[in-house]
Design an enzyme around this catalytic site. Sequence first.
Site, PDB file in Angstrom:
ATOM      1  N   HIS A  14     -16.240  30.021  -6.727  1.00  0.00           N
ATOM      2  CA  HIS A  14     -15.562  28.852  -6.132  1.00  0.00           C
ATOM      3  C   HIS A  14     -14.253  29.330  -5.523  1.00  0.00           C
ATOM      4  O   HIS A  14     -13.228  29.432  -6.192  1.00  0.00           O
ATOM      5  CB  HIS A  14     -15.334  27.780  -7.217  1.00  0.00           C
ATOM      6  CG  HIS A  14     -14.781  26.495  -6.685  1.00  0.00           C
ATOM      7  ND1 HIS A  14     -15.022  25.280  -7.286  1.00  0.00           N
ATOM      8  CD2 HIS A  14     -13.989  26.213  -5.614  1.00  0.00           C
ATOM      9  CE1 HIS A  14     -14.405  24.307  -6.627  1.00  0.00           C
ATOM     10  NE2 HIS A  14     -13.763  24.864  -5.600  1.00  0.00           N
ATOM     11  N   HIS A  16     -12.209  29.035  -1.637  1.00  0.00           N
ATOM     12  CA  HIS A  16     -12.136  28.620  -0.233  1.00  0.00           C
ATOM     13  C   HIS A  16     -11.395  29.723   0.512  1.00  0.00           C
ATOM     14  O   HIS A  16     -10.232  29.988   0.211  1.00  0.00           O
ATOM     15  CB  HIS A  16     -11.386  27.294  -0.112  1.00  0.00           C
ATOM     16  CG  HIS A  16     -12.029  26.187  -0.899  1.00  0.00           C
ATOM     17  ND1 HIS A  16     -12.897  25.293  -0.334  1.00  0.00           N
ATOM     18  CD2 HIS A  16     -11.954  25.863  -2.219  1.00  0.00           C
ATOM     19  CE1 HIS A  16     -13.316  24.440  -1.267  1.00  0.00           C
ATOM     20  NE2 HIS A  16     -12.764  24.769  -2.422  1.00  0.00           N
ATOM     21  N   HIS A 194     -18.579  19.751  -4.380  1.00  0.00           N
ATOM     22  CA  HIS A 194     -17.457  19.406  -5.255  1.00  0.00           C
ATOM     23  C   HIS A 194     -17.726  17.992  -5.788  1.00  0.00           C
ATOM     24  O   HIS A 194     -18.023  17.077  -5.000  1.00  0.00           O
ATOM     25  CB  HIS A 194     -16.148  19.360  -4.473  1.00  0.00           C
ATOM     26  CG  HIS A 194     -15.564  20.707  -4.125  1.00  0.00           C
ATOM     27  ND1 HIS A 194     -16.277  21.703  -3.509  1.00  0.00           N
ATOM     28  CD2 HIS A 194     -14.312  21.203  -4.313  1.00  0.00           C
ATOM     29  CE1 HIS A 194     -15.486  22.755  -3.320  1.00  0.00           C
ATOM     30  NE2 HIS A 194     -14.278  22.477  -3.805  1.00  0.00           N
ATOM     31  N   GLU A 197     -13.874  16.231  -9.617  1.00  0.00           N
ATOM     32  CA  GLU A 197     -12.541  16.860  -9.672  1.00  0.00           C
ATOM     33  C   GLU A 197     -11.538  15.718  -9.860  1.00  0.00           C
ATOM     34  O   GLU A 197     -10.848  15.655 -10.861  1.00  0.00           O
ATOM     35  CB  GLU A 197     -12.279  17.652  -8.374  1.00  0.00           C
ATOM     36  CG  GLU A 197     -10.914  18.332  -8.315  1.00  0.00           C
ATOM     37  CD  GLU A 197     -10.637  19.015  -6.971  1.00  0.00           C
ATOM     38  OE1 GLU A 197     -11.280  18.665  -5.959  1.00  0.00           O
ATOM     39  OE2 GLU A 197      -9.733  19.896  -6.925  1.00  0.00           O
ATOM     40  N   ASP A 275     -10.459  28.937  -6.706  1.00  0.00           N
ATOM     41  CA  ASP A 275     -10.370  27.812  -5.767  1.00  0.00           C
ATOM     42  C   ASP A 275      -9.568  28.175  -4.509  1.00  0.00           C
ATOM     43  O   ASP A 275     -10.157  28.558  -3.496  1.00  0.00           O
ATOM     44  CB  ASP A 275      -9.809  26.565  -6.458  1.00  0.00           C
ATOM     45  CG  ASP A 275     -10.280  25.252  -5.829  1.00  0.00           C
ATOM     46  OD1 ASP A 275     -11.081  25.291  -4.882  1.00  0.00           O
ATOM     47  OD2 ASP A 275      -9.855  24.181  -6.306  1.00  0.00           O
ATOM     48  N   ASP A 276      -8.253  28.029  -4.560  1.00  0.00           N
ATOM     49  CA  ASP A 276      -7.382  28.346  -3.414  1.00  0.00           C
ATOM     50  C   ASP A 276      -6.227  29.205  -3.931  1.00  0.00           C
ATOM     51  O   ASP A 276      -5.116  28.705  -4.127  1.00  0.00           O
ATOM     52  CB  ASP A 276      -6.851  27.051  -2.796  1.00  0.00           C
ATOM     53  CG  ASP A 276      -7.981  26.162  -2.294  1.00  0.00           C
ATOM     54  OD1 ASP A 276      -8.499  26.421  -1.203  1.00  0.00           O
ATOM     55  OD2 ASP A 276      -8.350  25.218  -3.024  1.00  0.00           O
TER      56      ASP A 276
HETATM   57  N1  HPA Z   1     -11.059  20.248  -3.635  1.00  0.00           N
HETATM   58  C1  HPA Z   1     -11.514  19.656  -2.527  1.00  0.00           C
HETATM   59  N2  HPA Z   1     -11.424  20.220  -1.340  1.00  0.00           N
HETATM   60  C2  HPA Z   1     -10.874  21.435  -1.225  1.00  0.00           C
HETATM   61  C3  HPA Z   1     -10.387  22.086  -2.341  1.00  0.00           C
HETATM   62  C4  HPA Z   1     -10.493  21.463  -3.607  1.00  0.00           C
HETATM   63  O1  HPA Z   1     -10.081  21.987  -4.662  1.00  0.00           O
HETATM   64  N3  HPA Z   1      -9.889  23.267  -1.888  1.00  0.00           N
HETATM   65  C5  HPA Z   1     -10.100  23.309  -0.559  1.00  0.00           C
HETATM   66  N4  HPA Z   1     -10.690  22.190  -0.147  1.00  0.00           N
HETATM   67 ZN    ZN Z   2     -12.657  23.819  -4.234  1.00  0.00          ZN
END
Ligand code: HPA
Ligand code: ZN
Length: 333
Positions: A14, A16, A194, A197, A275-276
Amino acid sequence: MRELIEKMPKVELHLHIEGSLEPELMFQLAKRNNIDLPYSSVEEVRAAYDFGNLQDFLDIYYAGCKVLIHEQDFYDLTYAYLKKAAEQNVMHTEMFFDPQTHTERGIELETVAKGICKAAKAAKEDFGISSLTILSFLRHLSEEAAIATLKAALPMKDKFIAVGLDSSEVGNPPQKFQKVYQMAGEEGFLKVAHAGEEGPAQYIWDSLNLLKIDRLDHGNRAMDDEDLLKELKQRKMGLTLCPLSNRKLQVVKDLKDHPVKKMLNKGLKATVNSDDPAYFGGYMNENFIAITEALNLSKRDLFQLTSNAIEVSFVNADRKADMMHKLNKWMKA
Ligand code: HPA
Ligand code: ZN
């Protein structure tokens, strides 16, 4: 524990790629492409990364993407992430990219895809790290826009292993994308989304039953629904959890409240991911170190998280066996 974690061979599921844009590269690309940034220094950028929720983050993340214009920019971004991941003993990674974030600005999908895929090939040769790419639809846009994106991707469909769904979750439920997921399945793509969350457990049910996903991204809110937890276990569904992201976006108040250990105890296929990483304070090692400290995870837990990641990854059986062998060696050492 820190050294043990650094040495552990890892798998990331996971990530991006646009979220791996470090402020230093953002400035470099802004200069190269003559783009004005609303920040005057790297420090100022980092100071802006103080998010109250998912949308706060997305606004800044999409703004940062504007420095990405040419194939070389996407190459540099991807190569930098893969180099960093390989340095952290990541054996394999499955990277999301958001085509619409770029096509909406007039950048061709092919430009983006070529830059990412060429970097993936180079990084495999240079560092041995393998990778796959997941084409992710923006859920705040329409299903028609997602269908147009899927159609544009078909001539290069061998470049992507799966489709995904990201961006603003609440108010953009899975059923909005039922048709495009069905089309993607018919074209041979695997499917992830996703869900859970910020959105409710129902969005996870709908991702399973309406989108027919092969893996679940985040899934934190499954903890609200015992029947759902049973269903996820029964399906052996992979969950790609992201501890530092969850803390930064206030999905959990404190990492001590993070559900990953409870999920492991329930026999779910939970995994740890970044994630990021440029926005949330760390890559794989930092995520594993933070969650291990917060929840007192054992070496056995770390092994389980990574063997789950190997199992629910989208590589073939030979590559899985090869990675399991490396993980077993680490476990025995
Ligand atoms: N959630 C939803 N969209 C996203 C995320 C995330 O954590 N990171 C980049 N786009
Ligand atoms: Zn994500």
